[in-house]
Design an enzyme around this catalytic site. Structure first.
Site, PDB file in Angstrom:
ATOM      1  N   GLY A 149       0.851  -1.192   0.000  1.00  0.00           N
ATOM      2  CA  GLY A 149       0.000   0.000   0.000  1.00  0.00           C
ATOM      3  C   GLY A 149       0.879   1.231   0.000  1.00  0.00           C
ATOM      4  N   ALA A 150       0.697   2.094  -0.989  1.00  0.00           N
ATOM      5  CA  ALA A 150       1.629   3.211  -1.182  1.00  0.00           C
ATOM      6  C   ALA A 150       1.958   3.982   0.098  1.00  0.00           C
ATOM      7  CB  ALA A 150       1.059   4.140  -2.261  1.00  0.00           C
ATOM      8  N   ASP A 187      -1.115   4.883  -6.649  1.00  0.00           N
ATOM      9  CA  ASP A 187       0.280   4.692  -6.233  1.00  0.00           C
ATOM     10  C   ASP A 187       1.167   5.831  -6.705  1.00  0.00           C
ATOM     11  OD1 ASP A 187      -1.034   1.845  -6.442  1.00  0.00           O
ATOM     12  OD2 ASP A 187       0.647   1.698  -5.059  1.00  0.00           O
ATOM     13  N   LYS A 221      -3.305  -0.306  -9.028  1.00  0.00           N
ATOM     14  CA  LYS A 221      -3.243  -1.742  -9.253  1.00  0.00           C
ATOM     15  C   LYS A 221      -3.761  -2.129 -10.643  1.00  0.00           C
ATOM     16  CE  LYS A 221      -1.821  -3.981  -7.034  1.00  0.00           C
ATOM     17  NZ  LYS A 221      -0.363  -4.207  -7.178  1.00  0.00           N
TER      18      LYS A 221
HETATM   19  C1  LIG Z   1      -3.755   3.436  -0.568  1.00  0.00           C
HETATM   20  S1  LIG Z   1      -2.566   2.958  -1.689  1.00  0.00           S
HETATM   21  C2  LIG Z   1      -3.066   1.357  -2.077  1.00  0.00           C
HETATM   22  C3  LIG Z   1      -2.632   0.960  -3.442  1.00  0.00           C
HETATM   23  O1  LIG Z   1      -1.491   0.102  -3.361  1.00  0.00           O
HETATM   24  C4  LIG Z   1      -1.860  -1.153  -3.894  1.00  0.00           C
HETATM   25  O2  LIG Z   1      -0.797  -1.815  -4.510  1.00  0.00           O
HETATM   26  P1  LIG Z   1      -0.005  -2.973  -3.689  1.00  0.00           P
HETATM   27  O3  LIG Z   1      -1.037  -3.832  -3.017  1.00  0.00           O
HETATM   28  O4  LIG Z   1       0.778  -3.698  -4.784  1.00  0.00           O
HETATM   29  O5  LIG Z   1       0.892  -2.246  -2.717  1.00  0.00           O
HETATM   30  C5  LIG Z   1      -2.933  -0.790  -4.897  1.00  0.00           C
HETATM   31  O6  LIG Z   1      -2.399  -0.217  -6.068  1.00  0.00           O
HETATM   32  C6  LIG Z   1      -3.737   0.189  -4.104  1.00  0.00           C
HETATM   33  O7  LIG Z   1      -4.597   1.003  -4.821  1.00  0.00           O
END
Ligand SMILES: CSC[C@H]1O[C@H](OP(=O)(O)O)[C@H](O)[C@@H]1O
Length: 353
Positions: free
Chosen positions: A54-55, A232, A243
């Site tokens: 999560g960013a 992100d 995502k």
């Molecule tokens: C609130 S940011 C969450 C954002 O990050 C996720 O990616 P990942 O699970 O690979 O870290 C996804 O893009 C979410 O929207």
């Protein structure tokens, strides 16, 4: 004594001890296992394997890991090396770079270990406020009775606070609005099916889990009133990375004239990135896809050089976005076209100038 706690992060600092713990998100929802990260190397591994994801959360945990290293006596030169290694842990979510830049500025100013840790703690507490502001701003766009489709996980497991897109939904629920959430499972790592359902169940917010390829059908059946996703990295023109599968939702939303919103803090803005074509897209290992359907062998997208690619993100152009729900307000395409947004982000404006 300092004690920080969020859904997926626990940090304590006393004069003689510093502990950083994270909830291993790769094991959710079946197992809730807390893991202590004692070195920057362990933080990097946790980020790369999505134990921490999560960013916003990635940036905050990286900063706390670096602050912990400083308190443990790591010299400034090594701290900068560690900051650079953290900076490169995952390429797309710009919050990691934003947080590392703020830590590197402290290192280069020869700040004490306690002062460096204070920067990391500020990043944690700042994210709490940013999430709350996003939720307040976004909730004004949602009507009671809305069915909201969301993708991946953007709640307390992705931030230090209550989340971004899921924080908006949580705020609506807190305000007494009747909302129902359609949760994209979000292949290949199933952040929606595993993490968003786990959060919504804990919050007692009604939801329906769907496969990613059901989203269009639901829209065609007029069952979706709003779509809210996280981000992100948002480029200067409003294009954003999120995502994989987000772009498909945006195209479907436009075809079905459904409002499509992206929610995120200013720390996810990248003014140095002119448009979405400049956003680096993380490629992850093929087994994350073929592992589930291994029986079919390599089902990943293959290119002419026989490399197997598994893009973890895609880029949605600003023209498909109805609104950007940020901590400093809700912005439109015109706001981005007229570059009105940056004036609300003095800190970032300084960085860009
Ligand atoms: C609130 S940011 C969450 C954002 O990050 C996720 O990616 P990942 O699970 O690979 O870290 C996804 O893009 C979410 O929207």
């Amino acid at each position: 004594m300092t004690h920080l706690e969020s859904l997926a992060l626990r940090f304590t600092h006393t004069p003689h001890q510093t502990e950083l713990w994270i909830l291993d998100q790769t094991l959710l929802p079946l197992k809730e296992k807390w893991v202590q990260l004692t070195t920057v190397g362990e933080v990097i591994e946790a980020i790369k394997t999505l134990k921490v994801r999560g960013a916003p959360l990635i940036g905050v945990v990286a900063a706390l890991g670096l602050g912990q290293s400083a308190i443990k006596g790591t010299c400034l030169k090594q701290l900068e090396n560690e900051a650079q290694a953290l900076y490169a842990a995952r390429p797309t979510a710009v919050n990691l770079m934003t947080c590392m830049n703020r830590m590197i500025a402290g290192i280069r100013s020869n700040k004490s270990p306690e002062a460096l840790l204070s920067i990391a703690i500020e990043l944690f507490t700042e994210d709490l406020a940013l999430c709350e502001a996003i939720a307040q701003n976004g909730a004004e766009l949602i009507a009671s009775g809305d069915h909201i489709l969301t993708h991946c996980n953007t709640g307390g497991l992705a931030t230090a606070g209550i989340g971004t897109a899921l924080g908006v939904i949580r705020k609506c629920h807190q305000q007494g609005k009747q909302v129902h959430v359609y949760v994209d499972e979000t292949r290949p790592l199933l952040q929606g099916a595993r993490l968003t359902t786990w959060e919504l169940k804990k919050l007692d917010i009604p939801y329906t889990l769907i496969t990613d390829n059901m989203a269009g059908h639901l829209m065609q059946q007029n069952k979706v009133q709003k779509i809210i996703v996280g981000c992100d990295r948002i480029a200067a023109n409003g294009d954003f990375a999120n995502k994989i599968g987000t772009y498909s939702l945006a195209v479907l939303a436009q075809y079905h004239t459904i409002p499509f919103y992206v929610a995120g803090p200013y720390t996810t803005m990248d003014w140095h990135c002119a448009d979405g074509s400049r956003i680096p897209i993380e490629q992850r290992k093929a087994s994350e896809v073929s592992g589930i359907s291994g029986a079919f062998g390599h089902i990943c997208w293959a290119t002419q050089d026989t490399q197997i690619y598994n893009p973890a993100f895609d880029v949605t152009p600003a023209e498909l976005v109805s609104g950007w729900i940020l901590d400093c307000g809700v912005f439109t395409k015109t706001d981005f076209k007229q570059r009105k947004v940056i004036q609300y982000m003095p800190l970032l404006a300084e960085q860009v100038s």
